[in-house]
Design an enzyme around this catalytic site. Structure first.
Site, PDB file in Angstrom:
ATOM      1  N   ASP A  14      46.725  47.088  38.722  1.00  0.00           N
ATOM      2  CA  ASP A  14      45.997  46.032  38.003  1.00  0.00           C
ATOM      3  C   ASP A  14      46.183  46.168  36.487  1.00  0.00           C
ATOM      4  O   ASP A  14      45.989  47.240  35.925  1.00  0.00           O
ATOM      5  CB  ASP A  14      44.513  46.171  38.389  1.00  0.00           C
ATOM      6  CG  ASP A  14      43.601  45.194  37.670  1.00  0.00           C
ATOM      7  OD1 ASP A  14      44.096  44.178  37.163  1.00  0.00           O
ATOM      8  OD2 ASP A  14      42.380  45.442  37.652  1.00  0.00           O
ATOM      9  N   HIS A  57      37.254  45.469  35.354  1.00  0.00           N
ATOM     10  CA  HIS A  57      38.650  45.939  35.337  1.00  0.00           C
ATOM     11  C   HIS A  57      38.816  47.147  34.423  1.00  0.00           C
ATOM     12  O   HIS A  57      38.118  47.272  33.419  1.00  0.00           O
ATOM     13  CB  HIS A  57      39.578  44.814  34.877  1.00  0.00           C
ATOM     14  CG  HIS A  57      39.605  43.641  35.801  1.00  0.00           C
ATOM     15  ND1 HIS A  57      40.463  43.553  36.875  1.00  0.00           N
ATOM     16  CD2 HIS A  57      38.859  42.513  35.822  1.00  0.00           C
ATOM     17  CE1 HIS A  57      40.246  42.408  37.510  1.00  0.00           C
ATOM     18  NE2 HIS A  57      39.282  41.762  36.892  1.00  0.00           N
TER      19      HIS A  57
END
Length: 538
Positions: A175, A350
């Site tokens: 990611d 995130h």
């Protein structure tokens, strides 16, 4: 719109199947899903879809693609519960094959052996995938951050990543969303201090809006509401659905007697009420948008009420969100929507740069492929990996449709692109919208439409009544009358100059009128409206 295909021989597994909400120029499009042409070309090889977590950009396309590939779907308990709800709405639940998995568990699909590794993110039941293939282990992180104090007490499984790093990892897919942020992403618990301050200071009722999948955030709002002597109400379809699902699975603790029924929210004591509402991105018909203009059947907003927007502003939505916030200010509502670094009202789900570095050091892959984000994010993540020096082989910057092949001798080779891109869908009908339709809509929105209506005598081929011209989105009345009068002359001249044979063939005469009128209007106005001649027989 995340979706990755992993192929070994004649076996393909698909990791995630997400959707995207359309940009403004995609007129009349409800959602955008990945183009699955490559998978359709290799349909007999597709074995399963494996899901990492329950966010729309990872599971939203499932109802649209299961019709083409009715293969088993693997996911954690909460992820599959959300998928089940979607499939039920689309009438696909009975035929779907859903397999529940849990962190630490391993499943075998063809030549792939998949272990599910627990990761922390902004929703619950999230996993990374460690996939054993005939050529080595591939690790796919899904969306993650390294939360040291998660709300549910289940930490990021650093040991599992380290274990695979010691064993040796062929490739890491990771990611990249927050790669532009230095340092560490704060823990989900970082919002508690500011929430408690605001709840204690609020003079009237409180409306908190967060993503309806943010179960940890919802849990904290419920806990702080109970601590400060307030009860909780829920409005918005997705909020109510997700709370019911999470509570039913035991993933959300709601004390008995702490919830106000929807029909009682409007009349409940304003000083003792907290309402959780969906609609953080100001979607036109969402609960929060309707509350902002005082058009919600269950809840009205008034002076000194407090609204807390506990979510990030997704790029592209800023105008709509600030328009909604303005409506709250007009009603003299206390609005909180920006996070301070010391006491935030929202934290990201995130990983930031330091967490990315830790992951790279733990896994130490031979090859590295950054995922999730725009090209600049992938580029910066690749640069970060280069700086860390934990990748022994090559770093690949890939765009959609660009495959990499790992060969038996340990090399990685770029291959020719395969069909990839986006498919526009009208969610009301599950039908794909062709690119040409969107182009026509754009054309109509820019230049409008002109409908000349001509009554032709079927015996003589003469026009007895002056042509009628209907326009929409083309010219304002004051400017248009003179041009339309001349346009009628063009139509009459076109018909008069046509042969008797042409006059008897409506398709020919229509095309001649369309061509001549198009040339005339373009010359007069520099616009190219859509021209649809209509011929009436009299």
């Amino acid at each position: 719109m995340n979706m990755l295909a992993l192929r070994s021989g004649d076996d393909i597994i698909v990791i995630d199947a997400g959707l995207m909400f359309p940009e403004q120029e995609l007129l009349g499009v409800d959602i955008v899903i990945p183009d699955t042409t490559y998978l359709k070309q290799n349909k007999r090889m597709v074995r399963a879809i494996v899901l990492t977590h329950a966010h729309e950009d990872h599971i939203g396309a499932i109802p649209y693609i299961l019709g083409d590939f009715n293969v088993p779907v693997y996911g954690t308990q909460f992820t599959l519960a959300i998928v089940r709800k979607k499939l039920e709405e689309h009438g696909l639940l009975d035929s779907a094959k859903l397999h529940e998995v849990a962190p630490g568990q391993t499943t075998t699909i063809g030549p792939f052996q998949i272990e599910y590794l627990h990761v922390t993110h902004s929703t619950i039941d999230c996993v990374a995938l460690a996939i054993r293939t005939p050529l080595g282990v591939i690790v796919h992180t899904g969306d993650y951050k390294m939360d040291p104090t998660p709300v549910d007490g289940k930490p990021f499984d650093l040991h599992a990543f380290a274990r695979y790093g010691q064993e040796g990892v062929l490739a890491l897919f990771s990611d990249s969303t927050n790669v532009e942020r230095p340092g560490f992403t704060p823990s989900e618990r970082a919002v508690i201090v500011r929430f408690e301050e605001l709840f204690r200071a609020a003079p009237e009722k409180i409306v908190v809006s967060c993503f309806s999948s943010s179960i940890h955030r919802i849990q904290q709002v419920i806990d702080i509401a109970c601590m400060t002597g307030r009860k909780v109400g829920f409005v918005g379809r997705s909020m109510v659905d997700n709370v019911e699902i999470a509570h039913g699975l035991g993933k959300l603790r709601i004390p008995d007697g702490s919830v106000v029924r929807p029909q009682d929210i409007r009349t409940y004591d304003r000083k003792r009420l907290v309402v959780l509402a969906s609609g953080t991105q100001a979607e036109p018909m969402s609960a929060l948008s309707r509350i902002a203009v005082d058009n919600h059947r269950l809840l009205s907003i008034a002076e000194n009420d407090m609204v807390i927007l506990s979510a990030r502003l997704i790029p592209g939505n800023e105008k709509a969100i600030f328009r909604m916030i303005d409506h709250f200010f007009r009603r003299r509502v206390l609005v909180y929507y920006e996070s301070g670094r010391s006491s935030p009202i929202h934290v990201s789900g995130h990983a930031s740069q330091e967490e990315m570095k830790i992951l790279l050091q733990l896994v130490r892959p031979k090859y590295f492929i950054p995922l999730h984000g725009e090209y600049r994010h992938l580029f910066r993540h690749a640069a970060l990996a280069e700086q860390v020096g934990a990748v022994s082989g090559e770093i690949f910057l890939l765009e959609s449709g660009h495959p990499v092949e790992f060969t038996a001798d340990g090399k990685a080779v770029r291959r020719e692109p395969v069909p990839a891109g986006r498919v526009c869908v009208d969610s009301g009908s599950l039908e794909e919208i062709e690119e040409v339709v969107i182009r026509d809509r754009r054309h109509l929105s820019e230049d409008g439409v002109v409908v000349p209506i001509i009554a032709i005598d079927k015996h003589t081929g003469r026009i007895d009544i002056s042509p009628e011209i209907v326009t929409r989105g083309f010219l304002p009345n004051e400017d248009g009358n003179e041009i339309l009068a001349k346009a009628r002359e063009v139509i009459l001249r076109t018909v008069e100059q046509s042969s008797d044979e042409e006059k008897m063939d409506w398709s020919v005469i229509k095309e001649k009128i369309r061509v001549d009128l198009k040339r005339f209007l373009n010359k007069q106005t520099s616009k190219r409206p859509l021209i649809l001649p209509v011929i009436l027989e009299v």
